[in-house]
Structure formats: structure tokens, C-alpha cells
Design a protein around this motif. Structure first.
Motif, PDB file in Angstrom:
ATOM      1  N   PRO A  41     -24.324  -3.916  75.258  1.00 56.65           N
ATOM      2  CA  PRO A  41     -23.460  -2.931  74.817  1.00 56.65           C
ATOM      3  C   PRO A  41     -24.130  -1.832  74.127  1.00 56.65           C
ATOM      4  O   PRO A  41     -24.851  -2.189  72.852  1.00 56.65           O
ATOM      5  CB  PRO A  41     -22.471  -3.952  74.081  1.00 56.65           C
ATOM      6  CG  PRO A  41     -22.518  -5.186  74.495  1.00 56.65           C
ATOM      7  CD  PRO A  41     -23.876  -5.215  75.121  1.00 56.65           C
ATOM      8  N   GLY A  42     -23.732  -0.712  74.026  1.00 62.23           N
ATOM      9  CA  GLY A  42     -24.064   0.535  73.211  1.00 62.23           C
ATOM     10  C   GLY A  42     -25.523   0.892  73.520  1.00 62.23           C
ATOM     11  O   GLY A  42     -26.049   1.746  72.765  1.00 62.23           O
ATOM     12  N   LYS A  43     -26.306   0.156  74.435  1.00 58.56           N
ATOM     13  CA  LYS A  43     -27.702   0.662  74.809  1.00 58.56           C
ATOM     14  C   LYS A  43     -27.850   1.169  76.271  1.00 58.56           C
ATOM     15  O   LYS A  43     -26.793   0.626  77.079  1.00 58.56           O
ATOM     16  CB  LYS A  43     -28.503  -0.623  74.653  1.00 58.56           C
ATOM     17  CG  LYS A  43     -28.359  -1.122  73.126  1.00 58.56           C
ATOM     18  CD  LYS A  43     -29.545  -2.565  73.035  1.00 58.56           C
ATOM     19  CE  LYS A  43     -29.767  -2.822  71.348  1.00 58.56           C
ATOM     20  NZ  LYS A  43     -30.624  -3.758  71.356  1.00 58.56           N
ATOM     21  N   GLU A  44     -28.760   1.607  76.335  1.00 53.66           N
ATOM     22  CA  GLU A  44     -29.259   2.112  77.939  1.00 53.66           C
ATOM     23  C   GLU A  44     -29.686   1.086  78.580  1.00 53.66           C
ATOM     24  O   GLU A  44     -30.406   0.069  78.026  1.00 53.66           O
ATOM     25  CB  GLU A  44     -30.435   3.312  77.763  1.00 53.66           C
ATOM     26  CG  GLU A  44     -30.122   4.595  76.993  1.00 53.66           C
ATOM     27  CD  GLU A  44     -31.014   5.421  77.112  1.00 53.66           C
ATOM     28  OE1 GLU A  44     -30.692   6.705  76.731  1.00 53.66           O
ATOM     29  OE2 GLU A  44     -32.238   5.164  77.511  1.00 53.66           O
ATOM     30  N   ARG A  45     -29.669   1.253  80.073  1.00 57.93           N
ATOM     31  CA  ARG A  45     -30.073   0.114  81.015  1.00 57.93           C
ATOM     32  C   ARG A  45     -31.530   0.057  81.045  1.00 57.93           C
ATOM     33  O   ARG A  45     -32.117   1.147  80.874  1.00 57.93           O
ATOM     34  CB  ARG A  45     -29.594   0.537  82.392  1.00 57.93           C
ATOM     35  CG  ARG A  45     -29.525  -0.360  83.127  1.00 57.93           C
ATOM     36  CD  ARG A  45     -29.053  -0.328  84.687  1.00 57.93           C
ATOM     37  NE  ARG A  45     -27.494  -0.169  84.204  1.00 57.93           N
ATOM     38  CZ  ARG A  45     -26.611   0.170  85.375  1.00 57.93           C
ATOM     39  NH1 ARG A  45     -27.160   0.096  86.737  1.00 57.93           N
ATOM     40  NH2 ARG A  45     -25.346   0.103  85.170  1.00 57.93           N
ATOM     41  N   GLU A  46     -32.026  -1.060  80.864  1.00 62.39           N
ATOM     42  CA  GLU A  46     -33.473  -1.324  80.661  1.00 62.39           C
ATOM     43  C   GLU A  46     -33.994  -2.076  81.965  1.00 62.39           C
ATOM     44  O   GLU A  46     -33.285  -3.071  82.360  1.00 62.39           O
ATOM     45  CB  GLU A  46     -33.969  -1.779  79.646  1.00 62.39           C
ATOM     46  CG  GLU A  46     -33.499  -3.151  79.244  1.00 62.39           C
ATOM     47  CD  GLU A  46     -33.862  -3.609  77.819  1.00 62.39           C
ATOM     48  OE1 GLU A  46     -34.749  -3.032  77.051  1.00 62.39           O
ATOM     49  OE2 GLU A  46     -33.487  -4.671  77.605  1.00 62.39           O
ATOM     50  N   GLY A  47     -35.257  -1.849  82.277  1.00 64.20           N
ATOM     51  CA  GLY A  47     -35.872  -3.001  83.290  1.00 64.20           C
ATOM     52  C   GLY A  47     -36.460  -4.159  82.705  1.00 64.20           C
ATOM     53  O   GLY A  47     -36.890  -4.110  81.747  1.00 64.20           O
TER      54      GLY A  47
END
Length: 125
Positions: A41-47
């Protein structure tokens, strides 16, 4: 057309384990690299991790190395993410995504062409 469906998410206590599955339909996964990604929540999608089409090469984000293991069963058209020693900061929606043959940099999300709808993982006591 390749369709991906994630499953296996849920609520788990810190230190616990979950195994996520990414099942494909419509096309064989034999020629696809599969990546796992997550978005808190509130963060960018990351690998998180990726496995090449033949399964011989994998990579992991530093934050999950030694705790998560990616694998694939092409006969079942499925890729797995075994998550051990889970931490509250692992809480996120987890997505799998596909691209032809080889993994791209885990930060290069646009390189992955087909995405699933995600499965929620919550790590909390």
C-alpha cells in the motif's frame, strides 16, 4: 492468449511460510520467463524474483534472498514462489508476469508483457 492466475496468498504470522502459485492458461509456459512482483500500500510495484524459460537461471531482490525460492513445473504450466521467514514488510499484493524466454532486470516492469490479477499476502501477528 496467455492468461496468468495467482493463488496461495493469505494471512500468516511473522516467521511463517506461504507458497504462491502462478498458473497459466491459453499458452504453454515453456517459452516464457516468469517474474514475481509485489506492491505494498502506498508504494510502487517492485520486482521480487524471476525464473527463465528453462528454469536454469533465477534471480532475486536483495530483500528476499535466502528466504524466497522461485521454481517452475512446465508440465503443470505453473510457477511457484516459496516464501519462508516472512516479515511484516513482505505484506503486499503479489503478481506474476511473463515475458519471452529470459528474465529482464527486476526493476524493468514494462519488459513483462502479461500480468495476473494478484494475490494478497499479509504478514501480521
Amino acid at each position: 492468449q496467455l492468461q496468468l492466475v495467482e493463488s496461495g496468498g493469505g494471512l500468516v504470522q511473522p516467521g511463517g511460510s506461504l507458497r504462491l502459485s502462478c498458473a497459466a492458461s491459453g499458452v504453454t509456459l515453456d517459452y516464457y520467463a516468469i517474474g514475481w512482483f509485489r506492491q505494498a500500500p502506498g508504494k510502487e510495484r517492485e520486482g521480487v524474483s524471476c525464473i527463465r524459460f528453462s528454469g536454469g537461471s533465477t534471480n532475486y531482490a536483495d530483500s528476499v534472498k535466502g528466504r524466497f525460492t522461485i521454481s517452475r513445473d512446465n508440465a503443470k504450466n505453473t510457477v511457484y514462489l516459496q516464501m519462508n521467514s516472512l516479515k511484516p514488510e513482505d505484506t503486499a499484493v503479489y503478481y506474476c508476469a511473463a515475458r519471452r524466454y529470459f528474465c529482464s532486470n527486476l526493476g524493468d516492469l514494462p519488459a513483462y508483457d502479461d500480468w495476473g490479477q494478484g494475490t494478497q499476502v499479509t504478514v501480521s501477528s
